[in-house]
Enzyme design. Structure first.
Site, short mmCIF file in Angstrom:
data_model
loop_
_atom_site.label_atom_id
_atom_site.label_comp_id
_atom_site.label_asym_id
_atom_site.label_seq_id
_atom_site.Cartn_x
_atom_site.Cartn_y
_atom_site.Cartn_z
N ASP A 31 0.83 -1.20 0.00
CA ASP A 31 0.00 0.00 0.00
C ASP A 31 0.87 1.26 0.00
OD1 ASP A 31 -2.13 1.88 0.61
OD2 ASP A 31 -3.27 0.19 1.43
N THR A 72 -6.91 3.75 -2.24
CA THR A 72 -6.70 2.32 -1.93
C THR A 72 -7.76 1.39 -2.52
OG1 THR A 72 -5.49 2.82 0.06
CG2 THR A 72 -6.58 0.67 0.00
N ASP A 156 -9.81 -3.93 5.50
CA ASP A 156 -10.91 -4.72 4.94
C ASP A 156 -10.91 -4.62 3.41
OD1 ASP A 156 -11.84 -2.03 4.77
OD2 ASP A 156 -13.09 -2.27 6.55
N ARG A 157 -10.82 -3.39 2.88
CA ARG A 157 -10.89 -3.23 1.43
C ARG A 157 -9.70 -3.86 0.72
NH1 ARG A 157 -9.93 1.63 4.00
NH2 ARG A 157 -8.21 2.96 3.27
N ASP A 296 1.36 2.32 4.08
CA ASP A 296 0.45 3.45 3.80
C ASP A 296 0.19 4.26 5.07
OD1 ASP A 296 -1.52 4.85 1.94
OD2 ASP A 296 -2.87 4.18 3.53
N HIS A 300 1.41 8.10 5.35
CA HIS A 300 0.48 9.21 5.59
C HIS A 300 0.91 10.07 6.76
CE1 HIS A 300 -2.76 8.75 2.75
NE2 HIS A 300 -2.87 7.47 3.00
N ASP A 343 -1.16 -0.22 -4.75
CA ASP A 343 -2.51 0.26 -5.07
C ASP A 343 -2.52 1.73 -5.50
OD1 ASP A 343 -1.75 1.01 -2.51
OD2 ASP A 343 -3.78 0.93 -1.71
N HIS A 344 -1.39 2.40 -5.36
CA HIS A 344 -1.17 3.80 -5.76
C HIS A 344 0.20 4.11 -5.20
CE1 HIS A 344 -1.86 4.64 -1.55
NE2 HIS A 344 -2.98 3.94 -1.64
N HIS A 476 -2.20 10.74 -1.43
CA HIS A 476 -2.24 10.32 -2.83
C HIS A 476 -3.66 10.53 -3.31
CE1 HIS A 476 -4.14 6.81 -0.99
NE2 HIS A 476 -3.19 6.91 -0.09
ZN ZN Z 1 -3.66 2.55 -0.39
ZN ZN Z 2 -3.33 5.94 1.71
#
Ligand code: ZN
Ligand code: ZN
Ligand code: ZN
Length: 537
Positions: A31, A72, A156-157, A296, A300, A343-344, A476
Site C-alpha cells: 500500500d 486504496t 478490509d478493502r 500506507d 500518511h 494500489d497507488h 495520494h
Molecule cells: Zn492505499
Molecule cells: Zn493511503
C-alpha cells in the site's frame, strides 16, 4: 520394460501437468509503494527480498495508474479486475451515495455480519459494490470452484476487493488484534484462524517496541528524524524509539497498523493460511492475495522521507525474503507465481517542497467544501452543494429546479469560481467527461475514474504538487506520476528474468494473469496484455 514405460509416461504427464499451471499465485500489494523505493533503499535491502524478485524476475519499470482518484479501494479493485472505477464501480474508499444522500464505504454491506473476535461494525463488509469480476473470480469459475482463493490485509478493502465475489475467504485486522471476516464468506472462522487469534500475536510485537532495524547512519536516504514534515504517531513525538506498549495502553491493538509490525503479523498469518488451507498443494491453482498496509499508514503520518518509512521498507524487505523462502519450501520453487505491485504511490510532503522553493501548498477538502457552500450562498442565497468529496462536486438538483435555476448555468458559474482558486488545474463537467474524445491528458484520468451513477456533476483536478491533506506527512489521489508510478514485478512460474521500460497501465495485470493461466479474462477488462512475460521467444 512395459512397467517402466508406463511409469515414465505417468511421471512425464505429472511433470508436464505440474508445468501447465502454477500451483499457487500470490498477489502482493504494498500500500502506497512508489517505484522509487525499490531503488532508493536498495543499498540497504537483502539479496533475497525485493531484490530476488527484481533480479530473478521481470521488472516493469514504468507502470502507472490510469485514472483518478488514486486511492486504496479503487487501486485494489483495478489491479484485480483489469479495469478502472468507471467500469468496476469502486470510485473511492468512500463516496457520497446520490440515492441515499449519505456517505457510503466501498465494502459496506448491511446484510452481513462480522465473524470472529472483532467489533460488529468492522465486519459488515463484502465485495457487493464491486461491479466487475476479478482474476480471482475467473480462477474460481475456471476450476469449478475447486481452486482456493483467499484475500488478506490489515484493511478490509485490501482483503475483500482482490479476493472477488467467489472467494473462499477474506480476512482483515480488527482493532482487537484479531483477524476477522464476515458472514458473506462463512458462518464461523476456520479453526486455524481462531487458533492464530488466540495466540494474541500482536502482543509479541507491541511488547518489543519499535527501534531502528539498523544503525542510524544507514538511513541516510531519508531526512533526519523528528523533522518538521512528520506528523505525530498516536500523539508521540516522531522520534525513535517508539514505546508501542504505551501507544497500545492508551488506544487498542489497532496501533499495530501504523508500525512496520502490522506487515509482520500479516505475513505470519499468510504463511499460516498456506499451511492450514493447503494452498499450492494440489494441481489445481490456488490464489492468495496479501495486501501490506502499514507502509500506507506510516507514509500518511510521517511522510515519504521519514526514517520511519525507510525502516518499514527495510523490515518489509526481510518479511518478503522470509515469505519467498517459505514458498520455496512449502510450495516449491517454480510451482508458484508471485506478482508485486501497489494500489497507488504517493506525493512528496508539500511543506518540504514549499520550503525548497516549489510554490505549492496543501488544501483541506473541508475548506474546499465550505468555500463552495459559501460561494453558493452568496450567489444564489441558498446552499446548492450536497457534497464535495474525492474531488467531486455534487449538486442539489431538486433545489436547483425549485429555485428555477438552470443546472448547466449553475455548473458554469461554479466552474468559473473554481478556476479562480490557486490550487485548481482543471474543472470538468459530467457532460465533458461522458463525451470525452481522448485527447486531453487530464480528462482521460477523470473519464476512467468516473461512473455517472456514483460520481458528481463536476470533477476538479488539482495542480501538480498540491495535495488535499495536512501540512505534515503525505497522501495520494491525483493523476500525477508521483501518485501513479508503482512497482510491477513478476517472479516464479514461467517468468523469465528481464525488464521493460515501456509505459504500462495497472489494468494490464489481471488480463495478463488470465492469459498465463489460460482462463477467461475478468469481464470488465480491455485486455491489453503484458507481452514481455507471455512471449516464449
Ligand atoms: Zn492505499
Ligand atoms: Zn493511503
Ligand atoms: Zn521520525
Amino acid at each position: 520394460m512395459r512397467k517402466i514405460i508406463i511409469a515414465i509416461t505417468i511421471l512425464f504427464s505429472i511433470i508436464s501437468n505440474a508445468q501447465d499451471k502454477p500451483k499457487l499465485v500470490v498477489g502482493i500489494v504494498v500500500d502506497q509503494m512508489k517505484m522509487e523505493y525499490l531503488y532508493r533503499f536498495s543499498s540497504d535491502f537483502l539479496d533475497n527480498g525485493f531484490k530476488r524478485l527484481m533480479n530473478d524476475g521481470f521488472v516493469f519499470q514504468n507502470t502507472h495508474y490510469n485514472y483518478m482518484p488514486t486511492y486504496t479501494a479503487p487501486g485494489h479493485a483495478s489491479i484485480f479486475t483489469g479495469t478502472t472505477p468507471s467500469t468496476h464501480g469502486i470510485v473511492g474508499n468512500d463516496w457520497f451515495n446520490k440515492a441515499s444522500g449519505k456517505d457510503m464505504y466501498c465494502t459496506d454491506d448491511e446484510s452481513v455480519s462480522m465473524i470472529g473476535d472483532g467489533i460488529e461494525s468492522e465486519g459488515k463488509m463484502s465485495p457487493k459494490n464491486l461491479q466487475s469480476t476479478t482474476i480471482t473470480d475467473e480462477l474460481k469459475l475456471s476450476t469449478n470452484f475447486k481452486g482456493k482463493v483467499i484475500g488478506m490485509s490489515l484493511k478490509d478493502r485490501g482483503a475483500i476487493l482482490p479476493a472477488g465475489h467467489f472467494a473462499d475467504w477474506a480476512f482483515w485486522y480488527s482493532k482487537t488484534g484479531a483477524f476477522i471476516s464476515s458472514t458473506f464468506y462463512g458462518e464461523k472462522l476456520p479453526n486455524w484462524v481462531i487458533d492464530f487469534n488466540n495466540e494474541k500475536n500482536y502482543e509479541k510485537y507491541i511488547n518489543k517496541g519499535w527501534e531502528l532495524l539498523k544503525p542510524k547512519e544507514t538511513y541516510n536516504e531519508s531526512l533526519t528524524d523528528n523533522n518538521p514534515y512528520e506528523g505525530k504517531l498516536y500523539k508521540k513525538t516522531p522520534f525513535f524509539p517508539y514505546n508501542l506498549k504505551d501507544m497500545y495502553d492508551n488506544n487498542d491493538a489497532g496501533v499495530l497498523r501504523s508500525t512496520p509490525f502490522g506487515n509482520n503479523i500479516l505475513a505470519d498469518f499468510a504463511m499460516k493460511a498456506i499451511e492450514k488451507e493447503q494452498l499450492g498443494k494440489d494441481e489445481i491453482t490456488d490464489f492468495l492475495t496479501v495486501s501490506f498496509s502499514s507502509t500506507d499508514y506510516i507514509g500518511h503520518i510521517l511522510g515519504p522521507r521519514s526514517i520511519e518509512l525507510q525502516d518499514t521498507y527495510l523490515r518489509l524487505d526481510e518479511t518478503i525474503a522470509e515469505f519467498l523462502t517459505y514458498l520455496d519450501k512449502n510450495v516449491g520453487k517454480g510451482n508458484y507465481l508471485v506478482f508485486l505491485t501497489a494500489d497507488h504511490a504517493g506525493a512528496e510532503n508539500v511543506t518540504y517542497l514549499k520550503e525548497n522553493k516549489y510554490d505549492v501548498t496543501n488544501v483541506n477538502y473541508k475548506t474546499i467544501k465550505n468555500d463552495l457552500i459559501a460561494f453558493s450562498k452568496t450567489t444564489y442565497g441558498e446552499d446548492l452543494v450536497l457534497d464535495y468529496s474525492n474531488y467531486n462536486v455534487f449538486f442539489n438538483k431538486e433545489l436547483i429546479k425549485i429555485k428555477g435555476l438552470e443546472l448547466s448555468k449553475v455548473k458554469q458559474e461554479f466552474t468559473t469560481y473554481l478556476y479562480q482558486q490557486k490550487f485548481v488545474k482543471r474543472v470538468y463537467s459530467e457532460e465533458e467527461i461522458l463525451n470525452a474524445s481522448g485527447s486531453d491528458f487530464y480528462l482521460n484520468f477523470v473519464v476512467n475514474g468516473y461512473d455517472p451513477v456514483q460520481n458528481g456533476e463536476l470533477v476538479i483536478v488539482l495542480k501538480p504538487g498540491y495535495v488535499e491533506y495536512s501540512a505534515t506527512g503525505t497522501t495520494h489521489g491525483s493523476p500525477y506520476t508521483y501518485d501513479t508510478h508503482v512497482p510491477l514485478l513478476f517472479y516464479g512460474w514461467h517468468i523469465k528474468k528481464g525488464e521493460s521500460f515501456d509505459r504500462k497501465e495497472i489494468t494490464q495485470v489481471a488480463p495478463t494473469l488470465s492469459q498465463l493461466l489460460k482462463i477467461t479474462f475478468p469481464n470488465g477488462t480491455k485486455a491489453e496484455l503484458l507481452q514481455e512475460i507471455l512471449k516464449k521467444d
